[in-house]
Motif scaffolding. Structure first.
Motif, PDB file in Angstrom:
ATOM      1  N   GLY A 207       0.070 -11.282 -26.128  1.00  0.00           N
ATOM      2  CA  GLY A 207       0.350 -12.605 -25.551  1.00  0.00           C
ATOM      3  C   GLY A 207       1.830 -12.874 -25.502  1.00  0.00           C
ATOM      4  O   GLY A 207       2.357 -13.395 -24.529  1.00  0.00           O
ATOM      5  N   SER A 208       2.503 -12.520 -26.641  1.00  0.00           N
ATOM      6  CA  SER A 208       3.947 -12.709 -26.642  1.00  0.00           C
ATOM      7  C   SER A 208       4.608 -11.857 -25.566  1.00  0.00           C
ATOM      8  O   SER A 208       5.521 -12.292 -24.868  1.00  0.00           O
ATOM      9  N   SER A 209       4.133 -10.626 -25.479  1.00  0.00           N
ATOM     10  CA  SER A 209       4.696  -9.735 -24.443  1.00  0.00           C
ATOM     11  C   SER A 209       4.415 -10.267 -23.041  1.00  0.00           C
ATOM     12  O   SER A 209       5.264 -10.224 -22.153  1.00  0.00           O
ATOM     13  N   LEU A 210       3.208 -10.782 -22.852  1.00  0.00           N
ATOM     14  CA  LEU A 210       2.882 -11.343 -21.526  1.00  0.00           C
ATOM     15  C   LEU A 210       3.717 -12.571 -21.214  1.00  0.00           C
ATOM     16  O   LEU A 210       4.108 -12.811 -20.067  1.00  0.00           O
ATOM     17  N   GLY A 211       4.001 -13.388 -22.245  1.00  0.00           N
ATOM     18  CA  GLY A 211       4.858 -14.563 -22.025  1.00  0.00           C
ATOM     19  C   GLY A 211       6.253 -14.163 -21.591  1.00  0.00           C
ATOM     20  O   GLY A 211       6.828 -14.730 -20.669  1.00  0.00           O
ATOM     21  N   GLY A 212       6.840 -13.147 -22.281  1.00  0.00           N
ATOM     22  CA  GLY A 212       8.159 -12.656 -21.863  1.00  0.00           C
ATOM     23  C   GLY A 212       8.134 -12.052 -20.478  1.00  0.00           C
ATOM     24  O   GLY A 212       9.063 -12.214 -19.681  1.00  0.00           O
ATOM     25  N   LEU A 213       7.022 -11.340 -20.231  1.00  0.00           N
ATOM     26  CA  LEU A 213       6.894 -10.746 -18.901  1.00  0.00           C
ATOM     27  C   LEU A 213       6.786 -11.816 -17.824  1.00  0.00           C
ATOM     28  O   LEU A 213       7.347 -11.702 -16.732  1.00  0.00           O
ATOM     29  N   HIS A 214       6.053 -12.907 -18.154  1.00  0.00           N
ATOM     30  CA  HIS A 214       5.911 -13.997 -17.197  1.00  0.00           C
ATOM     31  C   HIS A 214       7.269 -14.619 -16.878  1.00  0.00           C
ATOM     32  O   HIS A 214       7.587 -14.911 -15.714  1.00  0.00           O
ATOM     33  N   THR A 215       8.093 -14.806 -17.923  1.00  0.00           N
ATOM     34  CA  THR A 215       9.441 -15.355 -17.699  1.00  0.00           C
ATOM     35  C   THR A 215      10.277 -14.406 -16.849  1.00  0.00           C
ATOM     36  O   THR A 215      10.996 -14.805 -15.925  1.00  0.00           O
ATOM     37  N   TRP A 216      10.180 -13.113 -17.227  1.00  0.00           N
ATOM     38  CA  TRP A 216      10.950 -12.113 -16.463  1.00  0.00           C
ATOM     39  C   TRP A 216      10.506 -12.059 -15.002  1.00  0.00           C
ATOM     40  O   TRP A 216      11.307 -11.975 -14.088  1.00  0.00           O
ATOM     41  N   VAL A 217       9.159 -12.145 -14.846  1.00  0.00           N
ATOM     42  CA  VAL A 217       8.635 -12.113 -13.481  1.00  0.00           C
ATOM     43  C   VAL A 217       9.101 -13.342 -12.698  1.00  0.00           C
ATOM     44  O   VAL A 217       9.449 -13.272 -11.518  1.00  0.00           O
ATOM     45  N   SER A 218       9.128 -14.518 -13.395  1.00  0.00           N
ATOM     46  CA  SER A 218       9.609 -15.737 -12.731  1.00  0.00           C
ATOM     47  C   SER A 218      11.063 -15.588 -12.308  1.00  0.00           C
ATOM     48  O   SER A 218      11.459 -15.970 -11.191  1.00  0.00           O
ATOM     49  N   ASP A 219      11.881 -15.018 -13.235  1.00  0.00           N
ATOM     50  CA  ASP A 219      13.281 -14.808 -12.879  1.00  0.00           C
ATOM     51  C   ASP A 219      13.415 -13.864 -11.697  1.00  0.00           C
ATOM     52  O   ASP A 219      14.223 -14.067 -10.792  1.00  0.00           O
ATOM     53  N   VAL A 220      12.602 -12.804 -11.779  1.00  0.00           N
ATOM     54  CA  VAL A 220      12.647 -11.833 -10.672  1.00  0.00           C
ATOM     55  C   VAL A 220      12.228 -12.484  -9.353  1.00  0.00           C
ATOM     56  O   VAL A 220      12.828 -12.266  -8.304  1.00  0.00           O
ATOM     57  N   GLN A 221      11.177 -13.328  -9.430  1.00  0.00           N
ATOM     58  CA  GLN A 221      10.725 -14.006  -8.208  1.00  0.00           C
ATOM     59  C   GLN A 221      11.792 -14.949  -7.670  1.00  0.00           C
ATOM     60  O   GLN A 221      12.011 -15.050  -6.457  1.00  0.00           O
ATOM     61  N   GLN A 222      12.460 -15.673  -8.629  1.00  0.00           N
ATOM     62  CA  GLN A 222      13.520 -16.579  -8.198  1.00  0.00           C
ATOM     63  C   GLN A 222      14.657 -15.815  -7.549  1.00  0.00           C
ATOM     64  O   GLN A 222      15.168 -16.196  -6.495  1.00  0.00           O
ATOM     65  N   GLU A 223      15.070 -14.714  -8.225  1.00  0.00           N
ATOM     66  CA  GLU A 223      16.128 -13.901  -7.632  1.00  0.00           C
ATOM     67  C   GLU A 223      15.693 -13.308  -6.292  1.00  0.00           C
ATOM     68  O   GLU A 223      16.475 -13.224  -5.346  1.00  0.00           O
ATOM     69  N   ALA A 224      14.408 -12.895  -6.285  1.00  0.00           N
ATOM     70  CA  ALA A 224      13.889 -12.340  -5.029  1.00  0.00           C
ATOM     71  C   ALA A 224      13.905 -13.388  -3.921  1.00  0.00           C
ATOM     72  O   ALA A 224      14.225 -13.099  -2.765  1.00  0.00           O
ATOM     73  N   ALA A 225      13.544 -14.663  -4.311  1.00  0.00           N
ATOM     74  CA  ALA A 225      13.583 -15.737  -3.315  1.00  0.00           C
ATOM     75  C   ALA A 225      15.001 -15.975  -2.821  1.00  0.00           C
ATOM     76  O   ALA A 225      15.234 -16.178  -1.629  1.00  0.00           O
ATOM     77  N   GLU A 226      15.980 -15.964  -3.774  1.00  0.00           N
ATOM     78  CA  GLU A 226      17.370 -16.146  -3.367  1.00  0.00           C
ATOM     79  C   GLU A 226      17.828 -15.015  -2.465  1.00  0.00           C
ATOM     80  O   GLU A 226      18.511 -15.232  -1.462  1.00  0.00           O
ATOM     81  N   VAL A 227      17.455 -13.786  -2.897  1.00  0.00           N
ATOM     82  CA  VAL A 227      17.823 -12.630  -2.062  1.00  0.00           C
ATOM     83  C   VAL A 227      17.192 -12.749  -0.682  1.00  0.00           C
ATOM     84  O   VAL A 227      17.823 -12.480   0.340  1.00  0.00           O
ATOM     85  N   LEU A 228      15.895 -13.181  -0.691  1.00  0.00           N
ATOM     86  CA  LEU A 228      15.207 -13.327   0.592  1.00  0.00           C
ATOM     87  C   LEU A 228      15.870 -14.390   1.455  1.00  0.00           C
ATOM     88  O   LEU A 228      16.038 -14.217   2.671  1.00  0.00           O
ATOM     89  N   GLU A 229      16.271 -15.528   0.797  1.00  0.00           N
ATOM     90  CA  GLU A 229      16.954 -16.585   1.538  1.00  0.00           C
ATOM     91  C   GLU A 229      18.279 -16.084   2.103  1.00  0.00           C
ATOM     92  O   GLU A 229      18.619 -16.355   3.262  1.00  0.00           O
ATOM     93  N   ASN A 230      19.042 -15.354   1.251  1.00  0.00           N
ATOM     94  CA  ASN A 230      20.315 -14.800   1.731  1.00  0.00           C
ATOM     95  C   ASN A 230      20.090 -13.817   2.871  1.00  0.00           C
ATOM     96  O   ASN A 230      20.855 -13.772   3.839  1.00  0.00           O
ATOM     97  N   MET A 231      19.045 -13.010   2.709  1.00  0.00           N
ATOM     98  CA  MET A 231      18.732 -12.060   3.775  1.00  0.00           C
ATOM     99  C   MET A 231      18.341 -12.782   5.067  1.00  0.00           C
ATOM    100  O   MET A 231      18.721 -12.352   6.163  1.00  0.00           O
ATOM    101  N   ASN A 232      17.591 -13.923   4.899  1.00  0.00           N
ATOM    102  CA  ASN A 232      17.229 -14.697   6.095  1.00  0.00           C
ATOM    103  C   ASN A 232      18.470 -15.270   6.778  1.00  0.00           C
ATOM    104  O   ASN A 232      18.604 -15.247   8.001  1.00  0.00           O
TER     105      ASN A 232
END
Length: 699
Positions: A207-232
């Protein structure tokens, strides 16, 4: 994962056991070196009654821990599914092999019943758990990438479910081989290997590992969204640039097509341009040679023209002096005869000898002054006396006859200058001395390349170019005496260039070539006419006056009325008429005395003739000089001051002479003057005509 020891345990107590994955309160995977505790399972896959009880006790002990993690005693199916989807997506994108940590979690209801009941799971529950395990294993088989050359189990179709379980069993543990590394750095190890067995991670660590992974995934998604916005944004910018580039490409393509069309047109025009260039070069060469020729010949022509004017002026001056000398000598001679008879002691028979003696004395005196030679004066006296002898009556023919006592000079230096002028172009090619050929070449230039013709300033330069030719021809022009080419229209240069540039409707109202003839007349002819008026014109010669009047009328056609040179010419004419009217003298000899002197009547008529001729000469300028000036000169200065007194005396004794003079004067009056203001301008003349009873002379 669930695993069973064998067929013997299935038939025994193991058939009623429902296995759960051990949990740990810390967020790390337990290793075999962590020690022995009640919550740990020594060897996964061995399910005895004792171990099932330990599993139950461990689940109870972990209940509080799970509550603190806000899991409320179990993982909810939808939450597990959500975490699993996130984990699968994250691990799949990283292409890392992993093992699902909660594949033996089971159904939430079974977990709750296991917490409440003290008994073992039923065979149906075990079978359901086994199917659930198989389903999850198949679902996550894509995420399991066995090391090269190895596999997680056998794919023999003949093996039983237990064989599958044995072949497919894996356990969590810590190892050094990255090919078996799973989630959070743990190794996936085949349970059948001889390597040391690893304890599986508990749910808290997972659970702890999944929580960290969830945060990491959120950060990755946010960065991915920013990258996607910049790419757009970059894509939009590139699309905008692409539109601009496409427009530029279209523009460049149009320019290229236009350039190609222009190049093709230029290629098509290359031959005409080459022909045009060759023609223009030939024309340029011809005009350059012509200008060079004229620069050499023009000074010679100007010098000859100046010499001709000087000689012509001197000849006119000598002629005028001889006439004055002759008139003075004849007047003095006959005055001596008249005075001899009027003295009362003279004899009429001796008058002839007195006249002859006086005449010889006057001739000798004039010859001593050196103005006239003896031979010339004797010839003039002889001619004048012959005219006296030929005189019959003072009629119109008498007044119109030219004085031939002293003819104009002929030959000499003047003719020599004219002959020299005719040989100026003797050493020049015909194309450079013939005005017809020059006109032909220039008109050909204008027809073929009209724009280049005007750009070369040919119309503006043409009067100066033709100046030597016109001057050369005017040297032989004698408008006063009606000599060669008396009128402008009969001259060669006039006839040649009168229609210059007016071919095939090419002439336009604003064409500078239309003003060629007026420009030549104003710049060349007008100064020459002015010179003739001031220096050569004999005012008392009706022939010369008529020639000059005709020439000035032509000048008014081609030259503007406000031209300064033309106004100066008119002023010169009026000046010459005024000076001549002042020089006219009419003596008042008694009729009886005149009749006693031989040829006395003829002498008196010849003295009256200049005044009568001057009267007509003045009136011939009607229309060219203001009427007020003409009335003043003709009526007041000549008729009233010079003729009126003599005619009043002559009407009593010599009505024939008076009648002839009045008739000639009335014929000289313009018809418009008789009508205008009822003849007030000519009132003195009308009165005298009526007094003499010659109303037939009036219109």
């Amino acid at each position: 994962l669930l695993s069973f020891a064998g067929e013997e345990e299935e038939e025994g107590q193991a058939a009623k056991i429902k296995r759960r994955r051990p949990r740990s309160s810390e967020n790390k995977v337990a290793t075999p070196d962590a020690g022995t505790s009640a919550t740990q399972i020594a060897r996964p896959g061995e399910y005895t009654a004792e171990r099932l009880r330990q599993l139950k006790e461990a689940n109870r002990m972990n209940t509080n821990t799970l509550a603190e993690l806000k899991l409320k005693g179990s993982f909810k199916p939808d939450e597990v599914s959500t975490c699993r989807d996130v984990l699968e997506g994250a691990l799949t994108n990283q292409n890392q092999p992993m093992l699902v940590a909660d594949e033996s979690r089971g159904d939430q209801k079974h977990m709750d019943s296991l917490d409440k009941e003290s008994g073992l799971p039923s065979e149906a529950e075990i079978e359901a758990a086994r199917e659930n395990r198989e389903r999850w294993r198949q679902a996550h088989a894509a995420t399991m990438h066995p090391p090269e050359g190895q596999s997680y189990g056998k794919d023999d179709d003949d093996s039983s479910d237990d064989d599958v379980d044995k072949n497919k069993r894996v356990q969590f543990g810590t190892g050094t081989d990255d090919r078996f590394k799973g989630f959070n750095g743990q190794h996936v190890v085949d349970l059948d290997d001889d390597q040391p067995k690893r304890t599986k991670p508990n749910l808290i660590e997972l659970g702890s590992s999944l929580g960290g992974l969830h945060t990491w995934v959120s950060d990755v998604q946010q960065e991915a969204a920013e990258v996607l916005e910049n790419m757009n944004k970059a894509l939009q910018g590139m699309e905008g640039k692409g539109v601009f580039v496409r427009k530029e490409v279209v523009s460049l393509r149009e320019k290229m097509e236009s350039s190609q069309a222009f190049l093709l047109e230029a290629e098509n025009q290359l031959d005409p341009l080459a022909e045009c260039y060759q023609f223009l070069q030939e024309t340029r060469t011809y005009l350059a040679d012509l200008c060079e020729c004229l620069q050499e010949k023009a000074p010679i022509i100007e010098e000859l023209d100046e010499q001709r004017e000087t000689l012509e002026k001197e000849a006119a001056s000598r002629l005028c002096e001889r006439k004055v000398v002759l008139q003075r000598m004849m007047f003095d001679t006959f005055r001596s005869g008249f005075m001899y008879l009027m003295s009362g002691s003279g004899d009429a028979s001796a008058v002839s000898s007195v006249l002859e003696t006086e005449q010889m004395s006057r001739v000798k005196n004039e010859c001593e002054k050196g103005q006239v030679s003896l031979a010339e004066l004797q010839l003039a006296v002889s001619s004048e006396m012959q005219q006296y002898r030929d005189f019959r009556v003072a009629d119109e023919a008498f007044f119109l006859a030219e004085d031939s006592s002293i003819p104009p000079e002929e030959g000499g230096d003047l003719l020599q200058a004219i002959e020299c002028a005719s040989t100026v172009f003797a050493d020049t090619g015909e194309e450079f001395c013939s005005i017809e050929l020059i006109k032909q070449k220039l008109e050909h230039f204008k027809i073929r390349y009209r724009d280049s013709y005007f750009q070369a300033y040919v119309p503006e330069s043409l009067p100066q170019l033709l100046h030597p030719f016109v001057t050369l021809e005017l040297m032989q022009w004698d408008p006063l005496r009606g000599g060669k080419a008396a009128s402008l229209q009969s001259m060669r240069w006039y006839q040649t260039f009168f229609s210059y540039g007016m071919f095939q409707d090419a002439a336009q109202s604003d064409d500078p070539d239309n003003a060629l003839i007026p420009a030549l007349v104003e710049k060349i002819v007008l100064p020459k006419v002015k010179f003739l008026t001031e220096s050569v014109w004999d005012v008392l010669s009706l022939t010369e006056t008529r020639g000059l009047v005709t020439t000035v009328e032509d000048l008014f056609v081609y030259v503007r009325g406000d031209c300064e040179e033309l106004q100066d010419l008119v002023m010169a004419v009026k000046g010459r008429l005024r000076r001549e009217s002042e020089n006219v003298q009419i003596p008042m000899w008694p009729k009886k005395v005149v009749d006693l002197v031989p040829l006395g009547q003829a002498h008196v008529c010849h003295l009256i003739k200049p005044a009568v001729v001057l009267f007509r000469s003045i009136l011939q300028w009607e229309g060219l000089i203001e009427d007020d000036d003409l009335v003043h000169l003709a009526i007041k200065e000549v008729f009233t001051k010079k003729l009126l007194s003599y005619l009043k005396i002559a009407r009593q004794g010599d009505s024939a002479l008076c009648g002839g003079v009045l008739h000639f004067l009335c014929e000289s009056i313009p018809k418009a003057w008789w009508v205008r203001a009822k003849g007030e301008d000519v009132a003195p003349l009308v009165t005298l005509v009526k007094e003499c009873g010659r109303e037939e002379f009036l219109p």
